[in-house]
Design an enzyme around this catalytic site. Structure first.
Site, PDB file in Angstrom:
ATOM      1  N   ASP A  78       1.078   0.546   8.906  1.00  0.00           N
ATOM      2  CA  ASP A  78       0.811   0.837   7.509  1.00  0.00           C
ATOM      3  C   ASP A  78      -0.567   1.511   7.464  1.00  0.00           C
ATOM      4  O   ASP A  78      -1.331   1.466   8.428  1.00  0.00           O
ATOM      5  CB  ASP A  78       0.830  -0.441   6.672  1.00  0.00           C
ATOM      6  CG  ASP A  78       1.141  -0.169   5.208  1.00  0.00           C
ATOM      7  OD1 ASP A  78       0.937   0.976   4.757  1.00  0.00           O
ATOM      8  OD2 ASP A  78       1.581  -1.099   4.510  1.00  0.00           O
ATOM      9  N   CYS A  79      -0.874   2.140   6.352  1.00  0.00           N
ATOM     10  CA  CYS A  79      -2.053   3.003   6.327  1.00  0.00           C
ATOM     11  C   CYS A  79      -3.350   2.206   6.479  1.00  0.00           C
ATOM     12  O   CYS A  79      -3.670   1.364   5.642  1.00  0.00           O
ATOM     13  CB  CYS A  79      -2.055   3.838   5.064  1.00  0.00           C
ATOM     14  SG  CYS A  79      -0.679   5.010   5.090  1.00  0.00           S
TER      15      CYS A  79
END
Length: 580
Positions: A315-316
């Site tokens: 995920d970012c």
């Protein structure tokens, strides 16, 4: 200036260029067509461009051609091009949760395509309990995704669906999921991913979709080709954003082995084994003390036990959180080493770009760790046809603006909203209203005349959105509107007088109340679960969630009897919901 100083100055300038490239992701500029590798005559002779070879051979060849600094620059969502090999930059991050969305930098609505079909939020669609509907939505979004790619306005790797279990109604992203049931969530994952990646529900490569006949998505030739790539997220046990002193970036989900196997893992297992998803995203949170992107046992189980054939993305900035928020490692280099060795292939963000080289110098990461990650990444790009030459000459090359916001897709969005709407209360069969009898209508609520949040989170630019109020006007000419409150939390009564006056002038009143993205969203959990449902003067209650661009029309059809909604029954009554 001496030659030594010229050399030092050159190195300093090159360092600035490199740092700039990793610190500021490039915003895509819409082109008439996407850039692609293997262009003749200069760059088509490489073995990784040879379509007669197995894609595994081509992927290994591609990795072998890269130098170390070029390899490291591929470990981010916004990759740097390799001009000497004719390989352009690529943005891995595009979003398509319930239609092409603006969240990912890989998508732009500035160009030939200015809008895309906005389907209902996932929780609404899941309430239909209709497998074929989920498949059709996935395939429709895929067509629009490929069309946008062909005009340079999207990538081919999309980070959807969200198949986390929605156990706690306070969770801000629960709206994005199919709900709390592992079986339903698993079924949704399989159907959406199959439809999205170009798979088929039956032999022959065609589906009867009910909205314009048959469509060939991808020939069922036994190959591993992909129309577009889907990503099952967020792996795993992710269901908290920001609640009091807890944050998703540092939260540790304590989960028993049985609960993990019975509740949280089934959707991901189904998404991989039956849906054949080509991407898996590891989440921010830790599971029993270990950050998800560093849980090598879980990530490798997906590959070895479930047969996962794809790439794993964080995920970012979830790699950064391993060190900076969760304090799981002592150095950034340790965080890089942990996630790469665990099986994470790519970092949404710049953390691997900034720290992998020093991790190699420290001996914590070997080049073979990077090669393994790149092999997984390039395999997916090869399956998408990115190294097969001009995409306009490929299987999906004819898709373009004419295939986006089609009447077929808009009808599908309407049907999805109708099937997802649920009737919660209907005293004395108050509904449906007879439009031949109703002469005036009042619509009250701050969001009743607003189209900006009909789709909820991860929404793009809808094709032809109209507010709930506008849709009711199509049925009853004398329809009036008043906000009543300035926001959905209704913090003050400044607008009450106008609303009361509007109500007194109408035969029937429709109050639009509940939630919007100020109450629940990514990085924001709900504070209250209260709704004004106990007032006996409320004759009927209809749940519409975030119904998408056609939600207003669907609601009007339900209220005036043109469509019969799903019903929640109570007492001795029963409802048999089947997955069709």
């Amino acid at each position: 200036m001496s030659s030594r100083w010229r050399i030092l100055l050159f190195l300093f300038i090159e360092f600035l260029k490199f740092f700039s490239s990793i610190a500021k992701p490039i915003t895509p500029t819409p082109n008439s067509q996407p850039q692609y590798p293997c262009k003749p005559p200069y760059h088509s002779h490489y073995s990784f461009c040879d379509t007669s070879l197995p894609i595994t051979t081509r992927a290994k060849s591609l990795v072998s051609h890269l130098r170390l600094h070029e390899k490291i620059r591929q470990l981010t969502d916004n990759t740097t091009g390799i001009p000497r090999l004719g390989i352009p930059a690529y943005e891995w991050w595009s979003e398509s949760l319930h239609g092409i969305a603006t969240n990912g930098p890989g998508v732009s609505f500035t160009g030939k395509i200015a809008a895309a079909t906005s389907f209902p939020q996932v929780l609404v669609t899941a309430a239909s309990f209709n497998r074929s509907l989920w498949f059709l939505i996935g395939s429709a979004i895929a067509v629009e995704a490929r069309a946008m790619y062909n005009v340079g306005q999207a990538g081919l790797t999309f980070w959807a669906p969200n198949i986390n279990i929605f156990r706690d109604p306070r969770w801000g992203r629960g709206q994005e999921t199919p709900g709390e049931d592992p079986m339903v969530t698993s079924a949704y994952a399989v159907e959406f991913v199959r439809g999205f990646q170009g798979g088929n529900r039956k032999a022959g490569g065609k589906i009867r979709n009910g909205f314009g006949g048959e469509r060939v998505l991808r020939e069922d030739d036994g190959s591993e080709g992909l129309m577009v790539s889907a990503c099952c997220k967020h792996f795993t046990a992710y269901d908290l954003e920001k609640w009091r002193n807890f944050s998703r970036y540092s939260f540790n989900a304590v989960v028993s082995e049985q609960d993990l196997e019975d509740t949280y893992q089934p959707p991901f297992r189904s998404c991989i084994q039956q849906g054949k998803a080509s991407c898996l995203m590891c989440s921010y949170n830790a599971i029993n003390g270990v950050p998800a992107c560093a849980r090598g046992d879980l990530l490798q189980k997906a590959r070895t036990d479930w047969g996962f054939n794809g790439y794993i993305t964080s995920d970012c900035d979830a790699v950064a959180t391993v060190y900076e928020y969760q304090n799981f490692t002592k150095t950034p280099e340790d965080a890089v080493a942990d996630v790469l060795k665990a099986g994470t292939d790519i970092n949404c963000g710049t953390y691997l770009l900034r720290h992998t080289h020093s991790a190699i110098r420290c001996g914590k990461v070997q080049e073979q760790d990077i090669d393994r990650a790149l092999y997984n990444l390039f395999l997916v790009q090869l399956r998408l046809g990115l190294f097969d030459g001009d995409p306009r000459k490929g299987q999906f090359g004819k898709l373009g603006p004419k295939d986006v916001c089609t009447s077929e897709h808009k009808k599908l969005a309407l049907e999805a909203a109708r099937q997802g709407i649920v009737l919660l209360k209907n005293n004395k069969k108050f509904l449906p209203l007879d439009k031949k009898v109703v002469t005036s209508l009042a619509v009250i609520g701050p969001k009743a005349n607003n189209v900006s949040q009909l789709g909820g989170g991860y929404t793009g630019v809808p094709c032809n959105p109209k507010s709930l109020f506008e849709r009711f006007q199509a049925y009853i000419k004398k329809t009036s509107y008043a906000a009543g409150c300035f926001n959905v939390s209704c913090d003050c009564d400044d607008g009450f007088d106008e609303a009361i006056h509007t109500v007194k002038e109408a035969d029937f009143v429709i109050v639009v109340a509940g939630l919007d993205l100020s109450q629940e969203s990514e990085d924001h959990d709900r504070n209250s679960l209260l709704l004004p449902e106990e007032d006996p003067r409320i004759a009927s209650i209809i749940w519409i969630g975030y119904p998408g661009e056609a939600g207003g029309k669907a609601l009007a059809q339900v209220i005036f009897g043109d469509y019969n909604p799903e019903v929640i029954l109570s007492g001795n009554e029963s409802l048999s919901a089947t997955l069709t």
